[in-house]
Enzyme design. Structure first.
Site, PDB file in Angstrom:
ATOM      1  N   LYS A  97      34.000  46.629  42.203  1.00  0.00           N
ATOM      2  CA  LYS A  97      35.439  46.418  42.087  1.00  0.00           C
ATOM      3  C   LYS A  97      35.606  45.148  41.262  1.00  0.00           C
ATOM      4  O   LYS A  97      35.251  44.052  41.699  1.00  0.00           O
ATOM      5  CB  LYS A  97      36.089  46.249  43.451  1.00  0.00           C
ATOM      6  CG  LYS A  97      37.591  46.140  43.328  1.00  0.00           C
ATOM      7  CD  LYS A  97      38.284  45.880  44.634  1.00  0.00           C
ATOM      8  CE  LYS A  97      39.746  45.599  44.347  1.00  0.00           C
ATOM      9  NZ  LYS A  97      40.323  44.670  45.316  1.00  0.00           N
ATOM     10  N   GLY A 158      47.760  39.749  49.538  1.00  0.00           N
ATOM     11  CA  GLY A 158      48.042  39.071  50.802  1.00  0.00           C
ATOM     12  C   GLY A 158      49.503  38.878  51.128  1.00  0.00           C
ATOM     13  O   GLY A 158      49.838  38.304  52.153  1.00  0.00           O
ATOM     14  N   ALA A 184      46.464  45.841  46.833  1.00  0.00           N
ATOM     15  CA  ALA A 184      47.103  44.538  47.059  1.00  0.00           C
ATOM     16  C   ALA A 184      48.590  44.645  47.362  1.00  0.00           C
ATOM     17  O   ALA A 184      49.319  45.396  46.715  1.00  0.00           O
ATOM     18  CB  ALA A 184      46.901  43.595  45.870  1.00  0.00           C
ATOM     19  N   GLY A 185      48.985  43.882  48.342  1.00  0.00           N
ATOM     20  CA  GLY A 185      50.398  43.749  48.676  1.00  0.00           C
ATOM     21  C   GLY A 185      50.904  44.731  49.723  1.00  0.00           C
ATOM     22  O   GLY A 185      52.024  44.597  50.201  1.00  0.00           O
ATOM     23  N   ASN A 206      43.721  45.217  53.029  1.00  0.00           N
ATOM     24  CA  ASN A 206      42.892  44.222  53.704  1.00  0.00           C
ATOM     25  C   ASN A 206      43.732  43.325  54.628  1.00  0.00           C
ATOM     26  O   ASN A 206      43.678  43.438  55.856  1.00  0.00           O
ATOM     27  CB  ASN A 206      42.135  43.385  52.681  1.00  0.00           C
ATOM     28  CG  ASN A 206      41.109  42.441  53.292  1.00  0.00           C
ATOM     29  OD1 ASN A 206      40.277  41.896  52.608  1.00  0.00           O
ATOM     30  ND2 ASN A 206      41.099  42.230  54.602  1.00  0.00           N
ATOM     31  N   THR A 207      44.563  42.468  54.014  1.00  0.00           N
ATOM     32  CA  THR A 207      45.273  41.468  54.826  1.00  0.00           C
ATOM     33  C   THR A 207      46.061  42.099  55.970  1.00  0.00           C
ATOM     34  O   THR A 207      46.061  41.584  57.095  1.00  0.00           O
ATOM     35  CB  THR A 207      46.232  40.659  53.928  1.00  0.00           C
ATOM     36  OG1 THR A 207      45.465  40.059  52.893  1.00  0.00           O
ATOM     37  CG2 THR A 207      46.938  39.572  54.711  1.00  0.00           C
TER      38      THR A 207
END
Lengths: 256, 374
Positions: A97, A158, A184-185, A206-207
């Site tokens: 990645k 995040g 992301a986001g 993830n976050t």
């Protein structure tokens, strides 16, 4: 759910999971398991490659998950390429990645360096999944140099803000010849569902999992969101209209 | 334009006026803004914000978890030398203090590094006094190269260098620079540094920029808390951090909160900083710089460190010795200051896990900087 195919390899799940920010490796492992994911990304800077029993890697079942090393922390193409090669030399599969994020604040990807690195890594035999801003033209360039996916951000890493780049992602999806992974986001299962309803091939989270009190439960919720969104996309969403359309039109008598 | 130009526009009187002018309305406005302006920074550092400490803490906690997750990075300091030609009145290494002085040989540096590596550390900070002729760039570069195999990230907290010196450090394998201004109040700075090269306020103030220009990946700044009014110091640290973040946007700006500790020489804090003030300062810095590493050393007590963690701290030292050779078996030479939290790395990890944090020993890889094949 229909299978996701990247670079000729099939995956049952369309949810990819990141491994940063968890309170413990045990919670991370529980979230990975509950997510049903097949692809797990790991920041190479967190892994002690010289240490065969690295604690982080020990908690990832390499037989079950494709370990997708990421180059987060790289500020330019050269650094990203170096890290990817390091991972391969350490025994990882040649999948990467690609993250080139010179801005340590919003971790926004550098389009120029990302493209440079992608070209080098593809020629070097890597299967490259590049993290990018939601830029349709960049996505085309990356496809042309041979990346296996494009991974546009929904919002900065995040932030949990959801699909803020919706219009650009829609163009990328419309024009893509490789799988589009919204990365992301995404902060809620509904965000993941939204991306999948739009026609994204997969999402990466993830976050949103790592900072919740119950990561495993949230991972399971995201899995459902992804599945619901994919099913809705395949079924075909009804068109959005400005005016109500009566099921018994008032002028229907004219056609009687 | 350098930071010095911007700094000089913000006289202590002007900063004081801005802080004094803040009332509850300004504090509430500042708390409502997603990105802090300079007037918001002043408002949140003001006495008026003391009534909003819990709100500040809650927001700082949420922001930190969002940006860093439930992780705390650990590092260890490694003192290479306590030789110093400066006369900083507050520092145990003050040239006037009678103490055993020593500089570690490269073999001794390696021995210390091995001990810290075996304890699990992969992020290390090298520290020295300022001793031209004994501790110079060439020695530091050699020390860095000697310990590179043991660490993923090497940081320096040493005398200010010129840009070439910092570039030399980067080439040797250093990725992080820490340089505290000690106090941003120029007249007090003059009083506290009676002689020695450290007297040059401007040279020190611009060191962070020279490090940024040389390509250091992260730059740590801070004020030594206890020398001057912490509210003004906090404003200047924030001003400095913001400037550096804008001009060296590829580097991460870290902020530390060293509070004065007892040291040889017996210097007493001129402007003591209470625990509540420290909390306010940490929270405000988190709101100003959501992605900056906020660093807490073993200067603080174990109990206080445990409570400060959720407020925005992302990096802590553990099992520290502040004297050269302090990790080995040999007799310790005099230390820079007395640490307060003497828990070893294992105990710190247990505490972090109990608080729901993942202790992270490695969050950087020297391959970022390394052109060779390790």
């Amino acid at each position: 759910m229909d299978k996701l195919t990247i670079a000729g390899r099939s995956f049952a799940s369309r949810l990819m999971v990141g491994t940063g920010k968890f309170a413990s490796n045990e919670l991370m492992a529980a979230a990975l398991n509950a997510s049903g994911s097949d692809i797990v990304t790991v920041a190479l800077r967190r892994v002690d490659i010289d240490k065969p029993d690295d604690d982080l890697l020990a908690h990832i079942d390499r037989d079950r998950f494709l370990l997708l090393p990421n180059t987060s922390g790289a500020r330019d193409a050269e650094e990203a390429v170096r890290l990817a090669r390091l991972a391969r030399a350490a025994g990882c599969e040649p999948w990467v990645k690609l993250e080139v994020t010179p801005d340590p604040y919003y971790l926004l990807p550098d389009p120029i360096e990302t493209l440079k690195a992608a070209e080098i890594l593809v020629k070097d035999g890597f299967t490259v999944l590049p993290y990018i801003n939601a830029d349709p033209v960049l996505a085309k360039h990356l496809q042309e140099v041979g990346t296996a996916t494009v991974m546009p951000l929904g919002a900065p890493i995040g932030t949990n803000k959801g699909v803020r780049t919706r219009d650009s992602i829609a163009i990328i999806i419309e024009q893509a010849i490789v799988p589009v992974v919204v990365d992301a986001g995404l902060g809620a299962p509904s965000h993941a569902a939204e991306a999948m309803e739009m026609g994204a091939d997969a999402v990466l989270v993830n976050t949103a999992l790592a900072v919740t009190p119950d990561p495993a439960r949230m991972a399971a919720a995201f899995a459902k969101g992804v599945e619901a969104g994919r099913e809705a996309y395949l079924a075909g969403l009804g068109a959005i209209k400005d005016q109500a359309e009566a099921s018994s039109p008032l002028t229907g008598f004219l056609r009687d | 334009m350098t930071f010095l130009n911007e700094f000089n526009q913000w006289t202590p009187e002007r900063v004081q006026q801005l802080i004094d002018a803040a009332g509850p309305a300004q504090v509430e406005q500042a708390l409502a803004n997603e990105h802090l302006r300079l007037m918001d920074l002043a408002a949140l550092l003001s006495p008026a914000a003391e009534g909003y400490l819990e709100q500040l803490a809650q927001r700082a906690h949420r922001l930190t978890q969002q940006r860093f997750g439930k992780t705390i990075q650990l590092y260890a300091p490694l003192y290479l030398s306590n030789l110093c030609c400066n006369s900083c009145l507050y520092c145990g290494f003050n040239a006037d203090n009678q103490m055993e002085r020593r500089t570690l040989s490269l073999d001794e540096v390696e021995a210390e590094a091995r001990i810290l590596h075996e304890r699990g550390f992969r992020h290390i900070q090298l520290l020295t006094g300022e001793a031209p002729g004994a501790v110079e760039n060439a020695y530091l570069a050699a020390a860095v190269q000697k310990i590179r195999p043991f660490f993923s990230s090497i940081s320096i907290e040493v005398y200010p260098m010129d840009e070439c010196g910092y570039a030399q450090m980067v080439a040797a394998g250093v990725d992080n620079l820490t340089v505290y201004q000690e106090t941003y109040e120029r007249s007090l700075y003059d009083e506290l540094h009676p002689y020695g090269p450290k007297r040059d306020f401007d040279w020190r103030l611009n060191a962070a920029e020279r490090g940024g220009s040389a390509g250091l990946r992260s730059i740590g700044i801070g004020a030594l808390l206890g020398l001057s009014d912490w509210r003004k110091e906090g404003f200047y640290v924030g001003l400095h951090a913001r400037y550096l973040a804008k001009h060296f946007w590829r580097s991460r700006i870290n902020i530390s909160f060293p509070r004065l500790r007892p040291a040889d020489g017996g210097f007493k804090p001129l402007a003591p900083v209470s625990d509540a003030a420290l909390v306010q300062l940490i929270c405000v810095m988190r709101l100003l710089m959501p992605d900056s590493a906020l660093v807490l050393s073993t200067r603080e007590s174990a109990s206080l460190r445990d409570h400060l963690l959720p407020l925005g701290i992302t990096q802590i030292s553990a099992g520290s010795s502040t004297s050269p050779g302090g990790y080995g078996q040999q007799a310790e030479s005099s230390q820079q200051f007395a640490i307060d939290d003497d828990r070893d790395a294992e105990e710190i990890c247990s505490m972090l896990r109990a608080q729901g944090y993942d202790p992270v020993f490695k969050d950087w890889d020297r391959a970022f900087l390394d052109n060779s094949n390790r």
